[in-house]
Design a protein around this motif. Sequence first.
Motif, mmCIF file in Angstrom:
data_model
loop_
_atom_site.group_PDB
_atom_site.id
_atom_site.type_symbol
_atom_site.label_atom_id
_atom_site.label_comp_id
_atom_site.label_asym_id
_atom_site.label_seq_id
_atom_site.Cartn_x
_atom_site.Cartn_y
_atom_site.Cartn_z
ATOM 1 N N VAL A 275 0.875 -1.170 0.000
ATOM 2 C CA VAL A 275 0.000 0.000 0.000
ATOM 3 C C VAL A 275 0.910 1.217 0.000
ATOM 4 O O VAL A 275 2.011 1.192 0.571
ATOM 5 N N GLY A 276 0.501 2.259 -0.671
ATOM 6 C CA GLY A 276 1.329 3.454 -0.711
ATOM 7 C C GLY A 276 0.829 4.445 -1.743
ATOM 8 O O GLY A 276 -0.140 4.185 -2.469
ATOM 9 N N TYR A 277 1.497 5.568 -1.796
ATOM 10 C CA TYR A 277 1.176 6.634 -2.741
ATOM 11 C C TYR A 277 2.456 7.071 -3.436
ATOM 12 O O TYR A 277 3.512 7.176 -2.808
ATOM 13 N N SER A 278 2.362 7.340 -4.723
ATOM 14 C CA SER A 278 3.517 7.805 -5.480
ATOM 15 C C SER A 278 3.591 9.325 -5.476
ATOM 16 O O SER A 278 2.573 10.009 -5.589
ATOM 17 N N SER A 279 4.815 9.836 -5.376
ATOM 18 C CA SER A 279 5.024 11.292 -5.440
ATOM 19 C C SER A 279 5.626 11.708 -6.778
ATOM 20 O O SER A 279 6.349 12.695 -6.868
ATOM 21 N N ALA A 280 5.341 10.941 -7.833
ATOM 22 C CA ALA A 280 5.861 11.267 -9.161
ATOM 23 C C ALA A 280 5.344 12.628 -9.623
ATOM 24 O O ALA A 280 4.299 13.094 -9.175
ATOM 25 N N GLN A 281 6.067 13.216 -10.545
ATOM 26 C CA GLN A 281 5.646 14.487 -11.122
ATOM 27 C C GLN A 281 5.301 14.326 -12.601
ATOM 28 O O GLN A 281 5.461 15.228 -13.408
ATOM 29 N N GLU A 282 4.816 13.128 -12.963
ATOM 30 C CA GLU A 282 4.511 12.836 -14.371
ATOM 31 C C GLU A 282 3.538 13.846 -14.961
ATOM 32 O O GLU A 282 3.739 14.380 -16.051
ATOM 33 N N CYS A 283 2.456 14.107 -14.255
ATOM 34 C CA CYS A 283 1.482 15.054 -14.792
ATOM 35 C C CYS A 283 2.069 16.453 -14.846
ATOM 36 O O CYS A 283 1.704 17.248 -15.704
ATOM 37 N N GLY A 284 2.966 16.766 -13.916
ATOM 38 C CA GLY A 284 3.597 18.067 -13.967
ATOM 39 C C GLY A 284 4.419 18.249 -15.228
ATOM 40 O O GLY A 284 4.511 19.346 -15.783
ATOM 41 N N VAL A 285 5.025 17.171 -15.716
ATOM 42 C CA VAL A 285 5.846 17.249 -16.911
ATOM 43 C C VAL A 285 4.981 17.294 -18.161
ATOM 44 O O VAL A 285 5.133 18.156 -19.024
ATOM 45 N N VAL A 286 4.056 16.362 -18.286
ATOM 46 C CA VAL A 286 3.252 16.247 -19.501
ATOM 47 C C VAL A 286 2.097 17.246 -19.499
ATOM 48 O O VAL A 286 1.926 18.032 -20.434
ATOM 49 N N CYS A 287 1.309 17.233 -18.430
ATOM 50 C CA CYS A 287 0.061 17.996 -18.415
ATOM 51 C C CYS A 287 0.289 19.494 -18.296
ATOM 52 O O CYS A 287 -0.266 20.277 -19.074
ATOM 53 N N ALA A 288 1.079 19.910 -17.324
ATOM 54 C CA ALA A 288 1.231 21.340 -17.071
ATOM 55 C C ALA A 288 1.802 22.074 -18.278
ATOM 56 O O ALA A 288 1.305 23.138 -18.658
ATOM 57 N N GLU A 289 2.832 21.492 -18.882
ATOM 58 C CA GLU A 289 3.415 22.149 -20.058
ATOM 59 C C GLU A 289 2.404 22.246 -21.190
ATOM 60 O O GLU A 289 2.343 23.252 -21.905
ATOM 61 N N ALA A 290 1.604 21.202 -21.358
ATOM 62 C CA ALA A 290 0.608 21.209 -22.432
ATOM 63 C C ALA A 290 -0.460 22.263 -22.179
ATOM 64 O O ALA A 290 -0.851 23.003 -23.099
ATOM 65 N N PHE A 291 -0.942 22.365 -20.951
ATOM 66 C CA PHE A 291 -1.980 23.348 -20.645
ATOM 67 C C PHE A 291 -1.440 24.780 -20.723
ATOM 68 O O PHE A 291 -2.127 25.693 -21.190
ATOM 69 N N GLU A 292 -0.214 24.983 -20.264
ATOM 70 C CA GLU A 292 0.385 26.317 -20.377
ATOM 71 C C GLU A 292 0.540 26.714 -21.843
ATOM 72 O O GLU A 292 0.257 27.866 -22.222
ATOM 73 N N ALA A 293 0.991 25.762 -22.673
ATOM 74 C CA ALA A 293 1.156 26.043 -24.103
ATOM 75 C C ALA A 293 -0.187 26.342 -24.763
ATOM 76 O O ALA A 293 -0.278 27.196 -25.658
ATOM 77 N N ALA A 294 -1.241 25.642 -24.326
ATOM 78 C CA ALA A 294 -2.569 25.886 -24.891
ATOM 79 C C ALA A 294 -3.052 27.294 -24.572
ATOM 80 O O ALA A 294 -3.606 27.986 -25.435
ATOM 81 N N LEU A 295 -2.851 27.718 -23.338
ATOM 82 C CA LEU A 295 -3.269 29.081 -22.964
ATOM 83 C C LEU A 295 -2.497 30.130 -23.758
ATOM 84 O O LEU A 295 -3.057 31.143 -24.193
ATOM 85 N N GLU A 296 -1.211 29.879 -23.951
ATOM 86 C CA GLU A 296 -0.401 30.812 -24.744
ATOM 87 C C GLU A 296 -0.929 30.889 -26.175
ATOM 88 O O GLU A 296 -0.999 31.974 -26.771
ATOM 89 N N LYS A 297 -1.329 29.744 -26.707
ATOM 90 C CA LYS A 297 -1.894 29.700 -28.058
ATOM 91 C C LYS A 297 -3.164 30.531 -28.149
ATOM 92 O O LYS A 297 -3.439 31.174 -29.178
ATOM 93 N N LEU A 298 -3.919 30.557 -27.062
ATOM 94 C CA LEU A 298 -5.177 31.309 -27.039
ATOM 95 C C LEU A 298 -4.978 32.771 -26.638
ATOM 96 O O LEU A 298 -5.952 33.524 -26.549
ATOM 97 N N GLY A 299 -3.748 33.143 -26.366
ATOM 98 C CA GLY A 299 -3.479 34.524 -25.965
ATOM 99 C C GLY A 299 -3.851 34.812 -24.528
ATOM 100 O O GLY A 299 -4.074 35.973 -24.148
ATOM 101 N N LEU A 300 -3.885 33.777 -23.697
ATOM 102 C CA LEU A 300 -4.219 33.934 -22.281
ATOM 103 C C LEU A 300 -2.978 33.750 -21.430
ATOM 104 O O LEU A 300 -2.087 32.959 -21.759
#
Length: 663
Positions: A275-300
């Motif tokens: 039993v346990g929990y992972s402290s990986a930053q996988e979503c921070g690498v893939v998701c955050a960069e993608a969402f930030e890039a999307a906002l930049e594309k929209l001029g936000l």
Amino acid sequence: MRFKLNWLPTGAIQKYSREAKKELYAEKPKLGIIYMKMKLILAANAIALCGAALAWESPSHFGVCSHLNRWEFPVVDQQLPIMKKAGIKYVRTDLDWAQVEPKEGEWNFSKWDAVLDEISAQNMEILPILPGSVPERAAPAYKNLDKFETYLRKCVERYKDRIKAWEIYNEPNLKSFWGDNPNPAEYAKLLERAYKAIKSIDPKLKVLYAGVSGVPIDYIEKTFEAGASKYFDIMNIHPYQHSNPEEKLPEEIKALKELMKKYGISEKPIWITEVGYSSAQECGVVCAEAFEAALEKLGLDYRKDGVCEVFDEKFGLGNNPIARAPEIMLPKAKKVRKISLEGIKNLDPQKNKILLLPVGEAFPKDYINDLLAYIGNGGTAMYIGGTPFFYDVAIENGKPVRKHSGEGALKDFHISVDQGWKISKNFPQMTDSLKAAKGFENLKLEGKLSTYFASDANLRENDKMIPIFYGKAKYDGGEFEAPLAAIYKFDSALKGNFVCMFSHIQKIVSEENQAKFVGRTMLLAYAEGVKTIFRYNFRSNENDNTRESHFGLVRRDLTPKKSYLAYKTLSQMLTESARDLKIESKDGAYIAEWSSENGEKTFALWTSRLKPVKIRLSVKGETITACDYLGNSAKAPRSGDNAIFTFKDGITYVSGAKSIDFK
């Protein structure tokens, strides 16, 4: 539940001293890896961290998983002392068939002999998993039972005087471990064969049921129906949680106990061997960069434009610490305003241009129109985590209840999801690779994501779907490529945007929450009667940013994470001889209580909510001291019949009180 508990005198809790911290990992090991050399500062028979004495007898109630005979083998002599200083004296690892019999009839136990010598030198115990890695010539094991029994007998006969308990298979309810489609009846046959062979060698040896993934009641019952209930001494589960442990863990254990009662084996103990929990930053690498890039594309710009998140505890939305929308989609955003579902209708999209939706597939249908109005008037909604709006949420008896509502709402939002299983029944659950879309070439993409693709099927008039990155997957129909993350840019009845990644995210937490969940998870399980718990795992391999690489209590270089200190603090407060552990809860606050043999009590106080909760208590006692979940000095509740105490999501351990009760 009853343990034994040996206590230091009341008031022995001391602040974890600066001198002790300076000595963390100060000594260089033989192989040159910096690791912890933890020296406990003893004064007046008190231990500096939290004041509980260690008086272990094996096997311990506190265990850990560690791949001692695999990649961790070179530093076994360094790891075991660090484990022991955290109160861990029981280690679970695979007794790999492929390793000890690399060729049929040729045996090599050199690594396992060496591991056991180190275990014995530390006065620790080991729990082997049979068969571990199965050689290709004998896979799957259930189809080669004669060969399996030969391997098993060779191992048990060699180590019967050094190992007292044997676990028969790891997660056979998963195809990846079973080597074929899971088959409860076939596992029952394998377990029976193993049980009879082990007992014929030494009847005193204990046999563990397989460590099944989760608490799969249907699978377990089918093995019982096939006779498995007669062929083990200890029940075994891996109840990984995808939210707060308080949400489902106690009920899952209760359901298992009811099933065992039904089959007349309620007297058999239950262990948790993972039993346990992972402290990986996988979503921070893939998701955050993608969402930030999307906002930049929209001029936000999330640093300037107003960012809000839907956060409504009444409906259970936004308050899951494993799936916090801001931490996953916009972790760099310093200001994110929480709004309730009721607040959406008053949200001005010109002032609050970005709205983070709750992670996951649930959203109350009564508030769909308010969200549509926000997007229709130019607002940008951001979403991650499966098919949106797939579940309605209603309040029944004061609690949120999810109900299936289907995909009808997707058409209203002009979006569409293509799940892999709809493309083909043999479609893989995870992508093989990721590829950046045109205009997003700078994205750093790694890992694999679930096969939930964005589709343009519901676009209207001048709407556009702009891919952010693609997922590739091979299946029986060939190779498939489609957007995993996309921008829906509306120019129809809707005038705003919907930025999304429909893949289910990996269940990960911050390192701080990983530490907070250590004590909460284990206390909840112990209170339900679980006897021994093996935390998964001890050392993170940190090979990449994926979930599997970051479960550890320590890092690859053996330096401690906060979860190591949390485990150590728990093991020193709840020692081997603790008894009469019970837990009460009120309004999201929890009080765990246990006693020593002489009647002295210790308490653990926490809340499952993200924000601290103030609760009125009745507290009796004179000399009351406390430490937090990491062993640092903390504010103790004051004595009195109307004491107000602030419950936090990290445990506060309290010593010296005679009683602590909710008012």
